[in-house]
Design a protein around this motif. Structure first.
Motif: not given
Length: 690
Positions: A559-561, A564-567, A594-599, A628-631
């Protein structure tokens, strides 16, 4: 010599001890499924029980442990003539490993010898080795479904059938079946749960004194196993004697018609499927009466049997937790107990708190005073009082009440408001899940057996043949004959037989279905909650989780909110855990897409190392916003080559199409949220998308 930890020295676990004892007394009860967290002595107590079972007489030289007094007329090593015992050995304890093959379980025919030498050679499997003993399956929920089916069929029929091409072998396979499982690693299908006679839920005690006693005894055993076992020798001998006496008493135990109607009424009131519950409860009640030295089944026997035989048969939905409302059970038994007290024989052995005539009380030798009430079979009490084994109203020993476990189930039939999660934020309601059509991963995999994507498996339809890389497991007879036929003249064939060589052998290539890793990546930001879409999102994901359960998948939840994102749920076979995490998922804050995709990419990378044969399917649930987050483009590139589905949650008259662009970056199939009920029509063919 390996010393087994004494059964009597196991602290507590009264329900489990009773369930094992009832099966030891009467194999007709149908086995025990032990559900519980890791580290609760499940394996220890099963191995300890096997050491207390009476020794068996066997026909000398018989690989199938035939009883010399009544040998199996169809024994492959027979025929045997009835007569005096040829040999006597302890009851076998056979352990079935999780990675066992079908040949290892049921036995195998040596097809190479059959074709090249004309010899019908059969190598017995674990079912033959377990005959008249105990078959123990640790982590039974992790076994392949077809192995569980074979195992339970043999346990129900008392016979193992092995079919290979034109050769058929059958042999007796009657054993005490005990399976253990950790529900966190996934549930058994309700159909398979029903095949186990009894079930027990175990948890480690939360009482410090009792936990200390467990550690104290284990340390003493590890330091001096022989000395520790000697301290409990009298208790173990009394337990073995009690099992033997109860076994001899079982044939003479009478089940009055009033008690039989009571059993039927209870099973009907709890709405269990089929009649297996009635049969198991009746056999368990008879065994319970014999265990307590009675010659007639009483209401107390029925109650003890129902507590163990019904909880796992009341699951109405895969997300329901097994459990039993014991107050309702008591009410039903009171309503159906129509036998006048004067009709019950006035016999001191009818007291349910009595250990039985002539049997010593259970308890640790010289370990201090035990509690009042009935101890479990061969029970070792600590200084902390324990509830009676046969009639405890609440399983306080395990720190859990089965009725509470039932009501804690995650599935609900109507929308409800969940409690707020620990991380803060609002928690949306969840509606009842609906059925979704199939989502497939493209291509043909070689993962574990399941029901989702195409795969080369040991079971399925034959699609061709190949040279075996080792021993032939599944001979393709036609292909073998065709490979050998052109060389018969060169090999000097003169008779009707076929001259075969090792390089002529071919095995079947089969195509079936595999289970996948379904990783859900869910947008839980404020934009999802502001438009009240989270209810629809959670319901859709819950529906996909139900589908994953039915298709034998592993699932994970990212999940992301906010920042950032968390497992939220690492990849696991416990779909029930995923449903529980989803229901309590809070929403709110910014959207770090982006953080969700990276996680998600990191979770998949680690899982490929752990389970390289299991192919992943990414299900991204979002409206495509990224505040929010990166690319996002660079993050999406990390998921290149992963089969993906993007569930577009954008709604309203004006749409930005952000999820459409995201699906294009991922080369994923786009599915509108409101079209989730018809997912199959748009995602069945992933080959075009990848």
């Amino acid at each position: 010599m390996i010393v087994t930890y004494p059964f009597s020295a196991v602290v507590g676990l009264d329900d489990l001890k009773l369930a094992l004892a009832l099966n030891a007394v009467s194999p007709r009860v149908g086995g025990v499924l032990v559900r519980g967290e890791k580290g609760t002595a499940k394996s220890t107590i099963v191995r300890a029980l096997a050491a207390q079972l009476p020794s068996v007489d066997v026909v000398a030289g018989c690989r199938f442990a035939c009883d010399p007094a009544a040998p199996d007329p169809g024994c492959p090593d027979g025929p045997h003539e009835a007569g005096p015992a040829g040999a006597r050995r302890p009851a076998a304890l056979v352990e079935l490993p999780v990675g066992a093959s079908e040949d290892r379980l049921v036995g195998s025919l040596d097809m190479e010898r059959a074709l090249t030498e004309g010899v019908k050679a059969f190598e017995p499997g674990l079912l033959a080795a377990a005959h008249r003993g105990v078959l123990y399956v640790d982590e039974v929920n992790l076994l392949h479904d077809h192995l569980v089916d074979l195992l339970l069929d043999a346990a129900a029929l008392g016979t193992c059938y092995v079919e290979r091409e034109s050769v058929s072998v059958r042999h007796a396979a009657r054993f005490l079946l005990v399976g253990t499982m950790n529900p966190e690693e996934g549930e058994l299908r309700p159909q398979l749960l029903d095949r186990f006679g009894l079930t027990v839920e175990v948890r480690a005690s939360r009482d410090p004194d009792e936990r200390a006693e467990v550690v104290r005894r284990r340390l003493a055993f590890d330091a001096a196993p022989e000395e520790f076992a000697a301290r409990w020798a009298a208790e173990e001998a009394a337990l073995a004697e009690r099992i033997a006496r109860a076994r001899a008493r079982v044939p003479g135990v009478r089940l009055p018609d009033a008690r039989l109607r009571q059993i039927a009424a209870v099973c009907a009131a709890f709405e269990v499927d089929g009649l297996r519950a009635d049969l198991v409860t009746a056999n368990a009640a008879i065994a319970h009466a014999a265990w307590h030295g009675r010659d007639e089944v009483t209401t107390e026997d029925v109650r003890a049997a129902a507590r163990l035989s019904l909880p796992h048969r009341r699951r109405r939905d895969p997300f329901d937790a097994p459990g039993l409302d014991e107050s309702l059970l008591d009410e039903l038994l009171d309503q159906t107990d129509d036998v006048p007290p004067d009709d019950t024989p006035d016999d001191p052995t009818d007291d349910p708190t009595d250990d039985g005539p002539g049997l010593p009380p259970s308890g640790p030798p010289q370990d201090g005073p035990g509690p009042a009430g009935e101890p479990g079979p061969g029970r070792a009490e600590s200084d902390t009082a324990q509830p009676p084994t046969g009639d405890s109203r609440d399983n306080t020993q395990d720190g859990t009440h089965q009725d509470r476990a039932h009501h804690d189930g995650t599935h609900q039939d109507s929308p409800r408001q969940d409690k707020a999660g620990e991380s803060g934020g609002e928690v949306a309601v969840v509606a009842a899940p609906y059925r979704v059509p199939l989502l497939e991963v493209p291509g043909i995999g070689e993962g574990v057996a399941g029901r989702r994507s195409r795969s080369r498996t040991a079971h399925g339809r034959a699609t061709g043949s190949r040279r075996p890389s080792g021993r032939v497991r599944d001979l393709h007879l036609t292909a073998t004959v065709l490979a050998a036929a052109p060389h018969q003249a060169a090999r000097g064939r003169t008779g009707p037989g076929l001259v075969l060589r090792d390089d002529d052998l071919r095995e079947v290539v089969r195509e079936g279905r595999e289970g996948n890793l379904v990783l859900f990546v869910v947008d839980a930001s404020g934009s999802m909650a502001a438009r009240k879409r989270m209810t629809a999102v959670k319901t859709a994901v819950l529906s996909l989780l139900l589908d994953a359960y039915q298709r034998r998948d592993k699932v994970g939840l990212v999940t992301f909110r906010g920042a950032g994102a968390e497992t939220a749920l690492p990849p696991t076979s416990s779909v029930e855990a995923g449903a529980a995490r989803l229901r309590s998922l809070p929403t709110g804050g910014r959207t770090p897409l982006a953080a969700g995709l990276v996680r998600a990419a990191e979770v998949l990378r680690v899982e490929r190392l752990r389970d390289p044969a299991r192919r992943p399917l990414l299900v991204l649930v979002t409206d495509g916003r990224a505040t929010a987050g990166g690319d996002v483009d660079r993050a999406a590139a990390l998921l290149a080559g992963t089969a993906s589905v993007v569930v577009d949650c954008e709604s309203g008259p004006v749409r930005l199409g952000l999820a459409v662009r995201l699906a294009s970056r991922l080369r994923a199939r786009l599915v509108p949220l409101d079209a989730m009920a018809d997912l199959g029509s748009v995602v069945r063919d992933h080959r075009k998308a990848v």
